[in-house]
Structure formats: structure tokens, C-alpha cells
Write a protein that holds these residues in place. Structure first.
Motif, PDB file in Angstrom:
ATOM      1  N   ARG A   1      34.278  43.902  33.563  1.00  0.00           N
ATOM      2  CA  ARG A   1      35.453  43.058  33.735  1.00  0.00           C
ATOM      3  C   ARG A   1      35.082  41.583  33.612  1.00  0.00           C
ATOM      4  O   ARG A   1      33.945  41.183  33.847  1.00  0.00           O
TER       5      ARG A   1
ATOM      6  N   THR B   1      41.324  41.975  32.568  1.00  0.00           N
ATOM      7  CA  THR B   1      40.890  40.602  32.870  1.00  0.00           C
ATOM      8  C   THR B   1      40.351  39.882  31.627  1.00  0.00           C
ATOM      9  O   THR B   1      40.446  38.660  31.546  1.00  0.00           O
TER      10      THR B   1
ATOM     11  N   PHE C   1      42.840  37.649  29.949  1.00  0.00           N
ATOM     12  CA  PHE C   1      43.445  36.508  30.639  1.00  0.00           C
ATOM     13  C   PHE C   1      42.471  35.457  31.166  1.00  0.00           C
ATOM     14  O   PHE C   1      42.814  34.283  31.225  1.00  0.00           O
TER      15      PHE C   1
ATOM     16  N   PRO D   1      49.707  53.801  30.310  1.00  0.00           N
ATOM     17  CA  PRO D   1      48.481  53.267  30.909  1.00  0.00           C
ATOM     18  C   PRO D   1      48.879  52.342  32.053  1.00  0.00           C
ATOM     19  O   PRO D   1      50.035  51.945  32.145  1.00  0.00           O
ATOM     20  N   ARG D   2      47.953  52.000  32.928  1.00  0.00           N
ATOM     21  CA  ARG D   2      48.292  51.092  34.038  1.00  0.00           C
ATOM     22  C   ARG D   2      48.920  49.808  33.492  1.00  0.00           C
ATOM     23  O   ARG D   2      49.965  49.378  33.956  1.00  0.00           O
ATOM     24  N   THR D   3      48.262  49.186  32.501  1.00  0.00           N
ATOM     25  CA  THR D   3      48.791  47.925  31.980  1.00  0.00           C
ATOM     26  C   THR D   3      48.885  47.971  30.470  1.00  0.00           C
ATOM     27  O   THR D   3      47.935  48.385  29.797  1.00  0.00           O
ATOM     28  N   LEU D   4      50.024  47.586  29.961  1.00  0.00           N
ATOM     29  CA  LEU D   4      50.204  47.461  28.514  1.00  0.00           C
ATOM     30  C   LEU D   4      50.576  46.002  28.261  1.00  0.00           C
ATOM     31  O   LEU D   4      51.595  45.525  28.747  1.00  0.00           O
TER      32      LEU D   4
ATOM     33  N   SER E   1      48.259  31.120  25.758  1.00  0.00           N
ATOM     34  CA  SER E   1      48.999  30.720  26.949  1.00  0.00           C
ATOM     35  C   SER E   1      49.577  29.314  26.797  1.00  0.00           C
ATOM     36  O   SER E   1      48.961  28.452  26.183  1.00  0.00           O
TER      37      SER E   1
ATOM     38  N   HIS F   1      47.529  29.157  32.202  1.00  0.00           N
ATOM     39  CA  HIS F   1      46.623  29.916  33.068  1.00  0.00           C
ATOM     40  C   HIS F   1      45.784  30.909  32.285  1.00  0.00           C
ATOM     41  O   HIS F   1      44.702  31.279  32.695  1.00  0.00           O
ATOM     42  N   GLY F   2      46.285  31.354  31.166  1.00  0.00           N
ATOM     43  CA  GLY F   2      45.553  32.296  30.332  1.00  0.00           C
ATOM     44  C   GLY F   2      44.748  31.539  29.289  1.00  0.00           C
ATOM     45  O   GLY F   2      44.570  30.324  29.400  1.00  0.00           O
TER      46      GLY F   2
ATOM     47  N   TYR G   1      43.769  32.549  42.679  1.00  0.00           N
ATOM     48  CA  TYR G   1      43.903  33.942  42.224  1.00  0.00           C
ATOM     49  C   TYR G   1      42.789  34.810  42.821  1.00  0.00           C
ATOM     50  O   TYR G   1      42.998  35.955  43.185  1.00  0.00           O
TER      51      TYR G   1
ATOM     52  N   GLY H   1      50.790  33.148  31.655  1.00  0.00           N
ATOM     53  CA  GLY H   1      49.768  34.130  31.992  1.00  0.00           C
ATOM     54  C   GLY H   1      49.519  34.175  33.493  1.00  0.00           C
ATOM     55  O   GLY H   1      48.680  34.925  33.975  1.00  0.00           O
ATOM     56  N   ASN H   2      50.270  33.379  34.245  1.00  0.00           N
ATOM     57  CA  ASN H   2      50.077  33.347  35.695  1.00  0.00           C
ATOM     58  C   ASN H   2      50.488  34.651  36.361  1.00  0.00           C
ATOM     59  O   ASN H   2      49.840  35.115  37.289  1.00  0.00           O
TER      60      ASN H   2
ATOM     61  N   ASP I   1      50.246  37.568  35.147  1.00  0.00           N
ATOM     62  CA  ASP I   1      49.222  38.584  34.910  1.00  0.00           C
ATOM     63  C   ASP I   1      48.035  38.406  35.843  1.00  0.00           C
ATOM     64  O   ASP I   1      47.547  39.361  36.428  1.00  0.00           O
ATOM     65  N   LEU I   2      47.561  37.157  35.979  1.00  0.00           N
ATOM     66  CA  LEU I   2      46.437  36.929  36.886  1.00  0.00           C
ATOM     67  C   LEU I   2      46.856  37.258  38.319  1.00  0.00           C
ATOM     68  O   LEU I   2      46.064  37.758  39.107  1.00  0.00           O
TER      69      LEU I   2
ATOM     70  N   GLN J   1      48.847  39.614  39.229  1.00  0.00           N
ATOM     71  CA  GLN J   1      48.963  41.049  39.490  1.00  0.00           C
ATOM     72  C   GLN J   1      47.703  41.847  39.178  1.00  0.00           C
ATOM     73  O   GLN J   1      47.602  43.003  39.570  1.00  0.00           O
ATOM     74  N   ILE J   2      46.724  41.273  38.460  1.00  0.00           N
ATOM     75  CA  ILE J   2      45.525  42.094  38.187  1.00  0.00           C
ATOM     76  C   ILE J   2      44.332  41.737  39.076  1.00  0.00           C
ATOM     77  O   ILE J   2      43.418  42.531  39.223  1.00  0.00           O
ATOM     78  N   LEU J   3      44.301  40.553  39.680  1.00  0.00           N
ATOM     79  CA  LEU J   3      43.111  40.184  40.450  1.00  0.00           C
ATOM     80  C   LEU J   3      43.130  40.645  41.914  1.00  0.00           C
ATOM     81  O   LEU J   3      42.124  41.137  42.404  1.00  0.00           O
TER      82      LEU J   3
ATOM     83  N   HIS K   1      49.342  44.813  44.393  1.00  0.00           N
ATOM     84  CA  HIS K   1      50.395  44.207  43.580  1.00  0.00           C
ATOM     85  C   HIS K   1      51.747  44.641  44.143  1.00  0.00           C
ATOM     86  O   HIS K   1      52.030  45.830  44.230  1.00  0.00           O
TER      87      HIS K   1
ATOM     88  N   SER L   1      53.612  47.247  33.606  1.00  0.00           N
ATOM     89  CA  SER L   1      52.713  47.755  34.638  1.00  0.00           C
ATOM     90  C   SER L   1      53.256  49.048  35.214  1.00  0.00           C
ATOM     91  O   SER L   1      54.433  49.129  35.560  1.00  0.00           O
TER      92      SER L   1
ATOM     93  N   PRO M   1      49.106  51.903  40.279  1.00  0.00           N
ATOM     94  CA  PRO M   1      47.869  51.155  40.540  1.00  0.00           C
ATOM     95  C   PRO M   1      46.817  51.466  39.470  1.00  0.00           C
ATOM     96  O   PRO M   1      47.073  52.256  38.572  1.00  0.00           O
TER      97      PRO M   1
ATOM     98  N   PRO N   1      44.992  46.311  40.306  1.00  0.00           N
ATOM     99  CA  PRO N   1      45.198  46.449  41.755  1.00  0.00           C
ATOM    100  C   PRO N   1      45.000  47.885  42.232  1.00  0.00           C
ATOM    101  O   PRO N   1      45.262  48.837  41.494  1.00  0.00           O
TER     102      PRO N   1
ATOM    103  N   TYR O   1      50.047  49.617  44.364  1.00  0.00           N
ATOM    104  CA  TYR O   1      51.186  49.115  43.594  1.00  0.00           C
ATOM    105  C   TYR O   1      52.465  49.449  44.351  1.00  0.00           C
ATOM    106  O   TYR O   1      52.755  50.617  44.619  1.00  0.00           O
TER     107      TYR O   1
END
Lengths: 225, 477
Positions: free
Chosen positions: A117, A150, A153, A188-191, A198, A212-213, B198, B225-226, B228-229, B231-233, B237, B276, B279, B288, B291
Motif C-alpha cells: 500500500r 491508496t 490517491f 469489489p470493495r472499491t471501484l 485532482s 488532495h489526490g 487523514y 480526492g478528499n 477517497d482519502l 474513506q480508505i485510510l 468508514h 464503495s 469493508p 476500512p 463499513y
């Protein structure tokens, strides 16, 4: 009565007027199962070559940089050259994606590859997309054991490899493929659908890249293979 | 947040006298409108996609209970948890409990108007959990202790210099002599400060632009992209969404996504559209561990089956306020609660009561631009009219207005008398308004204070109409 029952009951009473519950239940299940397509723009319905050309043009329009290579064997060289041209250290973050793993990274001996990651300090990350969408210049990536989200992003520069043959016309085609890959009703968990780097226009409506990205999105289209 | 809608008129007066705000609102007038028009123009199917999106939302609302149940089943199947919140208080309690269950001290947040609606930040803070807004605009207004003045551009009322002053006031760990004159330096500073947050956060809270019943998926659309950060870090979530966010399938999602970004910012597609589901999966290197979805009702289910049901089609693009002459004049804070502009003028009375929000549906010229650009074709002027009728029939508007309306109705029901009165009144006004405009008028100070009243040119509409018809007749013969 729980919140769930209270909310659903209120809706049920308000909606019962026309048809009875069982009929509505059936209709809803049938609609979800059939997932009928709506209006699909003609824009993406093009012969293969034109579709890839449109994808590249649309991606550039949203400030991504795009480069086309003849084969996946050229990808490591393209990645190393990208970093050199921008005076970035020869170091990338990369998941364990099999398609990326099969590329000849040993042709770039000075390029360091960190796996796993992404970390906060990573400057560049490389991912492999499952698809590109011509109508909007979007790349599509999903999470999984080999694809940390990760990487999409955290790094300042995100390099995304996509095969020309995976570039489709529209969103609906991608969703059909996702249904095929993961099974209807499963995801999948994330698509991630990513369209350019960004950005933010929150200060005086002035558009600035790199909120942020990633500040930069570089798409490498692989024509051969 | 404190409801300031009853003070709409005072708020509007203050806004009209604020030169900085007037300058900032110019950005809304110029930017958004042109960008939306260009994006719509570039896609031949745009109007059909609006019809399609409207139909999808109508179908969903007509069977909302069933779609919610189908959605819940899929979320549970994928390892997530659905919580149902009837009220703002219920939603706050559910979220706090989740935060406490993991000992959360810091929570990062993606942009969510519902979070404003349930006043989540104050509540979390009061209970020892520090919320950090991560959308740049939301972060700025959080530093200022303000609320969003626009649903997609929360800090649109501010100037760059104000943001600089706030950053200098709050980011005291940074060198005092740093250069912040360019907007990009402000952006970089916010990026750096928020990056650390984050990683500190134990819980990430996002809203949802859509929920998909077919797969139990939540969808967020951002450019920064905020979200995303957020919800993934963190370990957890939480998705905070209202019940009307459902669409049946991924195919339907494709339709509404095509109209959302174009209507909002004029983009073909926002930078990050993220789906999403549950989890992180076994073996996933990130994402995360928990979820949760909090489904908020807060008055919406009571709108189903009423003349305000269509308002629940709203996908929160902001096009109605971007095109509204009233919003352009007074800005978002004037509306006094969470949702400004035409959509707020219809939704706010439904959620907080027309007794408190009665001024909002009256703050419209009925020019119809909001309805003309609404991606899901909500008849906003018609619904504002419904509210005015309710307000009148419940005797909530002031006596002078009621008497005025009654007096007008007396004449309007007697056409001959009406014509006689106007044929006397109009030439009189015309006589006094020699230069074509009134700078002030008795009983119309509310109008002339901020703009001139055009003087009539001598004849009534009915007289003009009669003459034009007569000419047409003449031409035909």
C-alpha cells in the motif's frame, strides 16, 4: 418500533395507493435483475482505433498526460522516462498486479519499486486499469489483493497503464464487465473512476490542480499485446 | 445549525449591503452558467438523459421502501452495516456510538450537506470527538465557524484574502513570513495540513451522491480526492446518506452521473467517482475494516405521496442556485438554513416547517430558470407556489400582505373595474416617472432601495394587447 420499521411503514402506507405490496416487490426485483440500459451517448460508439483516439483526447482535455506505447514491454521504460523528465527520483510505488508484474522491470535497473500500500511520502505510483472510457477519458481501477487503492490517491504523480483493447465507449460497458467479472450484484470493495488529476475551484472559483489526490495523472496506453 | 430563515428579509438586506459578498457572487453568475451550457451543448443526448434521470428517480420514489430493503440486503451481504435514523438526533447518536466503539478521537469528513442538516460537527465536538472537514471549501468555513453558502461550492462567498487571513490565524506552526498571495499556495498549505489529519483519523465520514440497490454500493463524486482519502485510510468508514439517494442499478447510475457533473460544474465527469461496497476484503492491503451506512429520514418519508414528492428527485447539483437571480443577489447564507437557492426554498419548509421558512418560497421572481436547468426536471416554481398557498391558507403571512392580496383579488375578479383602475393609475405613474425610472416610490421602498423601478410608458398591458390584436386582424384582412 425501530427506526427501520417506522420509516418503512410510513413509506409503505404512502405508496400502497396504486398497487399492493407484493406486486411492487415483484416489479422492483425484476427491474434490478434486468438492469435496463438507458440513454447511451453515441459519442463513444466508434471503431476501435477512433475510440482509443477519443479516449486520449478526452483524457488530455481534463489535464491528464497521455502516452501510447507499442507493447507492455515498453511500459517500464516509459515509467522511468516520465520520472526523469520531471526530475523525480527513480522510485515508484506499485501493487502486486499480475499484468504489471509480468512486465520487464529489470530493463530499468536504476528504478526502485516499493510494493504494498502507498505511504504518505510516495512521489509516484503505478497502477493497472481494468478499463478506459472513451466518452469521458476516464480510467477505471478496482481494489483487491494486488491493487491497493491508496496508490491511486497518495502519490503526487499517478501513472496508470491501460490496454488499448480495454478501452470501451461508455460507462455501461464497464459495468457489464464488472458484473461479468465479479458476478451480478457483487462488487469489489472499491471501484474508482478517475478522470484527470485532482483539482479544486473552492477559492474564488479559480481552478487549481493537485488538491488532495495526485497533482498529475499520466496514462500509458498499451497498443499491442 | 441555528435556523435563521425567519429573518430572511433582514439577512437579505445585510447581504445586499455587503460589497465583498456582491463581488464574490459574481463568480457564480459568470462561471457556472457558461460551463453548464457548454457541457450540455457538447452532448447531443443531454436532454434525453435528463428525461431518463427523472424517470429513474420517479420509479425509485414510487417504490422507495422496496428499493431500500433491497439495498440493505446487499450491504449486509457484503459485510457492511445499515443503520436507520428517523431523526437528526437518531443519526447523531448512531454515529457517536460507532466512533466511541473504536475509541475515536479524530474523525475526517468528506463533504456532506446532510451532516450540516443534523449538525454533526458540534455534536461530535461536544462529545470529545474532533471532526475535521477535508473538502477545501468546507475546511475553510470550518476554520471560520461558518456554514456552507452553496451546496457544491461551500466557500463561494469568500475572497482569497479572507482565506489567507484564516490560514495565518490557524496554521500557527508554519513560518509567519510565508508567501500566500497565490491561490495555489493556499491549496498546497491545506493539502499538507490535511494529509496529516487523514492518517490521524480513526473514523472517516462521507456522504453519498447515490446508493445502488443492485449491489449495496455507496457512490461519492469529488474533484479533490478528499472523500477517497477520508474513506480508505481510517479503520472505519461511515456513509451518511438520506433515504432518497437510492438508484436501482448500476445502469441507472450511469444515467444520473452523466447529468450530475454537467449540471453542477460543467464537467463531463467529476475527477473521482468512487463506488464503495462493504469493508475491505480478505487479503486487501488497504481500505476500512468496518463499513457503516446511516440512512437518514428526517422528514423525507412524510413528503412521499404529497405534492412535494418530486422534490426528492433532487441530486444536489446546485444548478438551480447557480441560475437563480435571487441567489445571485443575496447569496446562500441569507436563506438561513442548510439548503439555499430554489431547491432550498422548496425543501426547507418541508424539513423545518413553513411557519419558519415561509419567506423562502416567496423569495422568487418565478422566472423559471431553475426548472429549465434542473437535471431531473423538478417543477421548482410550481412547488414554491404550493408553499405560498399553504402559507396563505394557514394565515402565516403578515396582515398587510394578506390585505394587499385581498384588495388585488377584489379588482382581479372584476375585470371592468380592474381595467378602469389601471387605466387611471398607469398614466399617473408614467407622468411622474418622466426619466423612465423611479429612484424611490412610496410603499415600494423594498424594491427601490437596491434598484430602480421602471416607469410605465403610458398604457396598460391590456390596452397594448388590444391594439396588437387589432393590428394583426388588420394585417390578415
Amino acid at each position: 418500533m425501530s427506526g427501520r420499521e417506522a420509516i418503512l411503514n410510513r413509506l409503505r402506507v404512502a405508496l400502497r395507493e396504486g398497487k399492493d405490496d407484493a406486486t411492487r416487490e415483484q416489479a422492483v426485483q425484476a427491474r434490478i435483475a434486468a438492469a435496463p440500459r438507458g440513454v447511451v451517448p453515441m459519442r463513444g460508439r466508434l471503431p476501435d482505433d477512433d475510440r482509443v483516439t477519443l479516449f486520449c483526447a478526452m483524457a488530455q482535455k481534463v489535464s491528464a498526460t497521455v502516452e501510447r506505447v507499442g507493447s507492455s514491454a515498453n511500459v517500464p521504460g516509459a515509467v522511468a522516462a516520465y520520472l526523469r523528465q520531471r526530475n523525480l527520483p527513480a522510485r515508484v510505488r506499485m501493487g502486486a498486479d499480475a499484468r504489471l508484474g509480468a512486465m520487464p522491470w529489470n530493463t530499468e535497473p536504476s528504478l526502485e519499486i516499493d510494493s504494498g500500500r502507498a505511504q504518505d511520502e510516495d512521489l509516484a505510483g503505478v497502477s493497472h486499469a481494468i478499463a478506459g472510457i472513451a466518452e469521458t477519458g476516464t480510467v477505471v481501477l478496482h481494489s483487491g489483493q494486488d491493487n491497493p487503492t491508496t496508490v491511486n490517491f497518495l502519490p503526487e504523480h499517478h501513472l496508470v497503464v491501460v490496454r488499448a483493447k480495454d478501452i470501451v465507449g461508455d460507462l455501461e460497458t464497464v459495468f457489464d464487465q464488472v458484473r461479468q467479472t465479479f458476478g451480478k450484484g457483487h462488487m469489489p470493495r472499491t471501484l474508482n473512476f478517475i478522470t484527470g488529476p485532482s483539482r479544486s475551484a473552492d477559492i474564488e472559483q479559480t481552478l487549481l490542480l493537485g488538491a488532495h489526490g495526485p497533482r498529475a495523472l499520466h496514462v500509458i496506453v498499451v497498443d499491442g499485446d | 445549525m441555528e435556523i435563521r430563515s425567519p429573518a430572511f428579509k433582514e439577512n437579505a438586506r445585510a447581504a445586499l449591503d455587503d460589497p465583498q459578498l456582491r463581488h464574490a457572487l459574481e463568480h457564480v453568475k459568470s462561471g457556472f452558467i457558461v460551463k453548464r451550457a457548454m457541457a450540455a451543448e457538447a452532448l447531443p443526448e443531454f436532454e434525453k438523459l435528463r428525461d431518463s434521470s427523472k424517470a429513474i428517480k420517479d420509479e425509485t420514489l414510487a417504490n422507495l421502501d422496496k428499493y431500500l430493503e433491497a439495498y440493505e440486503t446487499k450491504v449486509t451481504e457484503s459485510g457492511g452495516h445499515v443503520h436507520w435514523a428517523e431523526s437528526a438526533a437518531d443519526a447523531r447518536d448512531i454515529i457517536l456510538k460507532i466512533c466511541q466503539s473504536v475509541g475515536a478521537r479524530t474523525v475526517t469528513k468528506g463533504k456532506s450537506m446532510i451532516s450540516e442538516e443534523i449538525e454533526l460537527n458540534d455534536f461530535l465536538e461536544g462529545n470529545g470527538v474532533q471532526p475535521v472537514e477535508t473538502d477545501l471549501g468546507e475546511y475553510i468555513i470550518q476554520l471560520r465557524g461558518e456554514h456552507p453558502s452553496h451546496i457544491i461550492a461551500p466557500a463561494v462567498h469568500l475572497a482569497r484574502s479572507q482565506v489567507e487571513a484564516d490560514f495565518r490565524r490557524v496554521h500557527t506552526h508554519l513560518p509567519v513570513d510565508r508567501d500566500l498571495t497565490e491561490p495555489v499556495t493556499l491549496l498546497s498549505e491545506a493539502r499538507k495540513v490535511l494529509r496529516a489529519k487523514y492518517f490521524q483519523a480513526d473514523v472517516g465520514i462521507t456522504g453519498a451522491n447515490f446508493l445502488v440497490a443492485e449491489t449495496g454500493t455507496s457512490v461519492i463524486v469529488t474533484n479533490e480526492g478528499n472523500g477517497d482519502l477520508t474513506q480508505i485510510l481510517p479503520k472505519v468508514h461511515i456513509v451518511l446518506a438520506s433515504i432518497e439517494k437510492i438508484v436501482p442499478t448500476l445502469s441507472d447510475l450511469s444515467q444520473v452521473l452523466r447529468v450530475l457533473a454537467r449540471s453542477a460544474t460543467g464537467q463531463d465527469m467529476s475527477v473521482y467517482t468512487t463506488l464503495s461496497t462493504g469493508p475491505r476484503r480478505a487479503g486487501d492491503p488497504d481500505g476500512p475494516e468496518q463499513y457503516h451506512v446511516v440512512l437518514l429520514d428526517n422528514g423525507r418519508s412524510s413528503m412521499i405521496g404529497t405534492e412535494f414528492q418530486e422534490m426528492l428527485r433532487c441530486i444536489r447539483c446546485g444548478a438551480c442556485m447557480n441560475h437563480c437571480p435571487v441567489y445571485h443577489a443575496v447569496g446562500g447564507h441569507t436563506y438561513g438554513w442548510v439548503y439555499p437557492g430554489p431547491m432550498g426554498s422548496v425543501l426547507t419548509p418541508s424539513l423545518i416547517g413553513v411557519d419558519k421558512a415561509g419567506h423562502l418560497p416567496n423569495a422568487s421572481t418565478f422566472c423559471g430558470r431553475c426548472e429549465a436547468v434542473c437535471p431531473v426536471r423538478i417543477p421548482l416554481p410550481k412547488m414554491m407556489r404550493h408553499w405560498r398557498e399553504r402559507e396563505f391558507s394557514r394565515r402565516l403571512n403578515p396582515a398587510t400582505q394578506r390585505y394587499g392580496l385581498k384588495a388585488w383579488a377584489f379588482f382581479a375578479r372584476r375585470p371592468r373595474l380592474y381595467r378602469l383602475a389601471t387605466s387611471i393609475g398607469i398614466p399617473v405613474l408614467s407622468l411622474f416617472g418622466g426619466r423612465g425610472r423611479f429612484k424611490s416610490l412610496p410603499l415600494a421602498g423594498g424594491w427601490t432601495r437596491h434598484r430602480d423601478m421602471p416607469a410605465p410608458e403610458g398604457r396598460t398591458f391590456m390596452q397594448e394587447w388590444k391594439q396588437r390584436e387589432a393590428q394583426k386582424q388588420g394585417a390578415r384582412i
